[in-house]
Design an enzyme around this catalytic site. Structure first.
Site, PDB file in Angstrom:
ATOM      1  N   TYR A 126       0.861  -1.184   0.000  1.00 41.94           N
ATOM      2  CA  TYR A 126       0.000   0.000   0.000  1.00 41.94           C
ATOM      3  C   TYR A 126       0.893   1.227   0.000  1.00 41.94           C
ATOM      4  CZ  TYR A 126      -3.396   3.462   1.729  1.00 41.94           C
ATOM      5  OH  TYR A 126      -4.191   4.568   1.895  1.00 41.94           O
ATOM      6  N   ASP A 135       9.401   2.874  -0.776  1.00 39.89           N
ATOM      7  CA  ASP A 135       8.380   3.565   0.016  1.00 39.89           C
ATOM      8  C   ASP A 135       8.675   3.264   1.491  1.00 39.89           C
ATOM      9  OD1 ASP A 135       4.715   3.540   0.192  1.00 39.89           O
ATOM     10  OD2 ASP A 135       6.264   4.540   1.385  1.00 39.89           O
ATOM     11  N   LYS A 193       4.890   9.826   8.398  1.00 37.33           N
ATOM     12  CA  LYS A 193       4.743   9.324   9.768  1.00 37.33           C
ATOM     13  C   LYS A 193       5.772   9.906  10.740  1.00 37.33           C
ATOM     14  CE  LYS A 193       2.640   5.119   7.911  1.00 37.33           C
ATOM     15  NZ  LYS A 193       1.247   5.100   8.363  1.00 37.33           N
TER      16      LYS A 193
HETATM   17  P1  KE4 Z   1      -0.650   8.543   4.376  1.00 40.83           P
HETATM   18  O1  KE4 Z   1      -1.142   9.213   3.112  1.00 40.83           O
HETATM   19  O2  KE4 Z   1      -1.714   7.745   5.082  1.00 40.83           O
HETATM   20  O3  KE4 Z   1       0.108   9.525   5.304  1.00 40.83           O
HETATM   21  O4  KE4 Z   1       0.503   7.499   3.936  1.00 40.83           O
HETATM   22  C1  KE4 Z   1       0.172   6.514   2.981  1.00 40.83           C
HETATM   23  C2  KE4 Z   1       1.166   5.360   3.091  1.00 40.83           C
HETATM   24  C3  KE4 Z   1       2.166   5.255   2.141  1.00 40.83           C
HETATM   25  N1  KE4 Z   1       3.077   4.253   2.198  1.00 40.83           N
HETATM   26  C4  KE4 Z   1       3.045   3.342   3.207  1.00 40.83           C
HETATM   27  C5  KE4 Z   1       4.082   2.258   3.232  1.00 40.83           C
HETATM   28  C6  KE4 Z   1       2.046   3.413   4.211  1.00 40.83           C
HETATM   29  O5  KE4 Z   1       2.040   2.491   5.210  1.00 40.83           O
HETATM   30  C7  KE4 Z   1       1.087   4.442   4.159  1.00 40.83           C
HETATM   31  C8  KE4 Z   1      -0.025   4.571   5.171  1.00 40.83           C
HETATM   32  N2  KE4 Z   1      -0.093   3.522   6.138  1.00 40.83           N
HETATM   33  C9  KE4 Z   1      -1.425   3.233   6.676  1.00 40.83           C
HETATM   34  C10 KE4 Z   1      -1.279   2.076   7.674  1.00 40.83           C
HETATM   35  N3  KE4 Z   1      -1.210   0.827   7.022  1.00 40.83           N
HETATM   36  C11 KE4 Z   1      -2.036   4.447   7.289  1.00 40.83           C
HETATM   37  C12 KE4 Z   1      -3.244   4.171   8.152  1.00 40.83           C
HETATM   38  C13 KE4 Z   1      -4.500   4.665   7.504  1.00 40.83           C
HETATM   39  O6  KE4 Z   1      -4.675   4.497   6.277  1.00 40.83           O
HETATM   40  O7  KE4 Z   1      -5.331   5.212   8.269  1.00 40.83           O
END
Ligand code: KE4
Length: 430
Positions: free
Chosen positions: A144, A239, A267
């Protein structure tokens, strides 16, 4: 366990926000039941509106690696916000942050701050496409990278949690430009690049998968992808939104000794404030506006208050021995859970990296997305709720990783394992 006030809030929320939440995974859809509403957090703990306290193994999905509401992070935010919340012109903290990221992750010769991991990954593939003139990208099933259109193809995290094969609203013409590979399959990657390698703009990967539960790269796998991208002129994008600054100070690229062309972050570098970043080779990043033609922008990018929170967090995790201690506590937790599961006669396996872990209700090893999908999600869901009732908050999905912070001390880990002894029996009983 009292849940009346959370229930009342969730009822109101569901009438006002899709699923009652501002991010799908929070809705407990796959584990069942209703989410609790937090009032505050401190160290390793979350507290909810009904007065319940939880040992928190999510940490806002990664940012809270130094524990919630760390005094040094709060002090930095309070100090900075008194001079204004946002300027819309450059500020010194952006320079300090860029110096920190490029020092800690030397593959990043230049960096651009954005406001989320999604913005970071969207921008990184645009740079790959703009710099190569090619259109195809490669991602991995179960990985993801945020909710950008090009990534919502066989994606992990909430997409997988909700069982959505791909998201409506993504034009087929765009989705067709995203090729997917099975993670940890050397031959599949070689075959794809042999076939269409010269049409691939970039390959984006979670170097440690944290969005299909947790899966580590097989020995040599990241090196193999590095060699394929180099040979075929594709941009290798790590990523590290989740792994960056967590699995080692320099992230997975430091842990595995593989240098990507671009890296995305999020994060931890926001310390709980909305921050993302992307960076990499100067020859690529110099092509980003305004120094080059590849456009990307953001009103609040480099926001001083967010920079202050991120910089204070980085200062904490740069302390000598921080990541060694985090790795030890991750092993202590997972070893204890595996012992408790054995005693309960439950098939159970953990995958670990410093500060993050995956829980599987199946025998190990787990090395592929198919292995991860074969976990008994029914047992996981019963375990999740049994642990929640005993004051331990795990990821509300069998397809997410868990996270530790430096605030998870021996007492929290011991309490977690004690709760697990009962929870495994409940999970087994069905
Ligand atoms: P954000 O757009 O949510 O800040 O980041 C996206 C993203 C990109 N790349 C990786 C490897 C990620 O894990 C994420 C976001 N992680 C999720 C948890 N699996 C965020 C939690 C959520 O979607 O509420």
């Amino acid at each position: 366990m009292k849940t009346e006030r959370s229930h009342e809030l969730f009822s109101r929320a569901q009438a006002l926000m899709p699923g009652g939440v501002n991010s799908p995974v929070r809705a407990f859809k796959s584990v069942g039941g209703e989410p609790f509403f937090a009032t505050r957090a401190e160290g390793a703990y979350l507290f909810d509106v009904d007065g319940n306290r939880y040992i928190d193994y999510i940490g806002s999905w990664g940012p809270m690696i130094a524990g919630h509401a760390h005094p040094q992070v709060l002090a930095a935010v309070e100090r900075t916000m008194r001079d204004g919340l946002s300027f819309g012109v450059p500020n010194a903290l952006e320079v300090t942050m860029a110096e920190a990221i490029t020092r800690i992750a030397p593959s990043c010769e230049m960096v651009r701050m954005v406001n989320s991991g999604t913005e970071a990954t969207l921008s990184a593939i645009r740079v790959a496409r703009g710099a190569t003139g090619r259109t195809r990208i490669v991602k991995f099933e179960g990985c993801y990278h945020g909710h950008g259109d090009s990534f919502l193809v066989k994606a992990g995290s909430g997409v997988m949690t909700l069982g959505l094969p791909n998201s409506p609203g993504v034009p087929a013409a765009l989705a067709d430009l995203t090729l997917t590979l099975p993670f940890n399959d050397f031959d599949a990657a070689t075959a794809l690049f042999d076939d269409v390698g010269d049409t691939i703009a970039g390959l984006i990967i979670e170097p440690i998968v944290g969005n299909a539960n947790c899966i580590l790269p097989r020995d040599g796998y990241l090196q193999h992808l590095r060699a394929l991208c180099t040979r075929h002129g594709a941009v290798l994008i790590f990523d590290e939104v989740m792994t960056g600054f967590r699995v080692a100070l320099g992230g997975a690229q430091q842990r595995y000794g593989v240098t990507p062309d671009l890296t995305t972050f999020g994060k931890i570098i926001g310390g709980g404030m909305p921050v993302g970043a992307y960076g990499g080779k100067r020859e690529l990043m110099a092509q980003v506006a305004p120094s080059g033609p590849i456009y990307q922008a953001g009103t609040l990018s480099g926001n001083p208050v967010a920079m202050a929170a991120g910089l204070a967090t980085l200062a904490l995790i740069e302390a000598p021995g921080f990541h060694d201690a985090l790795e030890r506590s991750t092993h202590a937790l997972c070893d204890g859970l595996e012992a408790a599961a054995r005693d309960a006669g439950v098939a159970f396996h953990t995958v670990r990296a410093p500060g993050m872990f995956g829980l599987y209700f199946r025998e190990g090893p787990v090395e592929t997305f198919d292995d991860a999908k074969a976990s008994d999600t029914g047992r996981f869901n019963r375990f999740f709720h049994a642990m929640l009732e005993r004051g331990v908050y795990l990821a509300p999905s069998a397809f997410e990783a868990g996270f530790l912070s430096s605030a998870h001390a021996d007492a929290e880990i011991a309490a977690t394992i004690t709760a697990a002894r009962e929870a495994f029996a409940i999970a087994k009983a069905g």
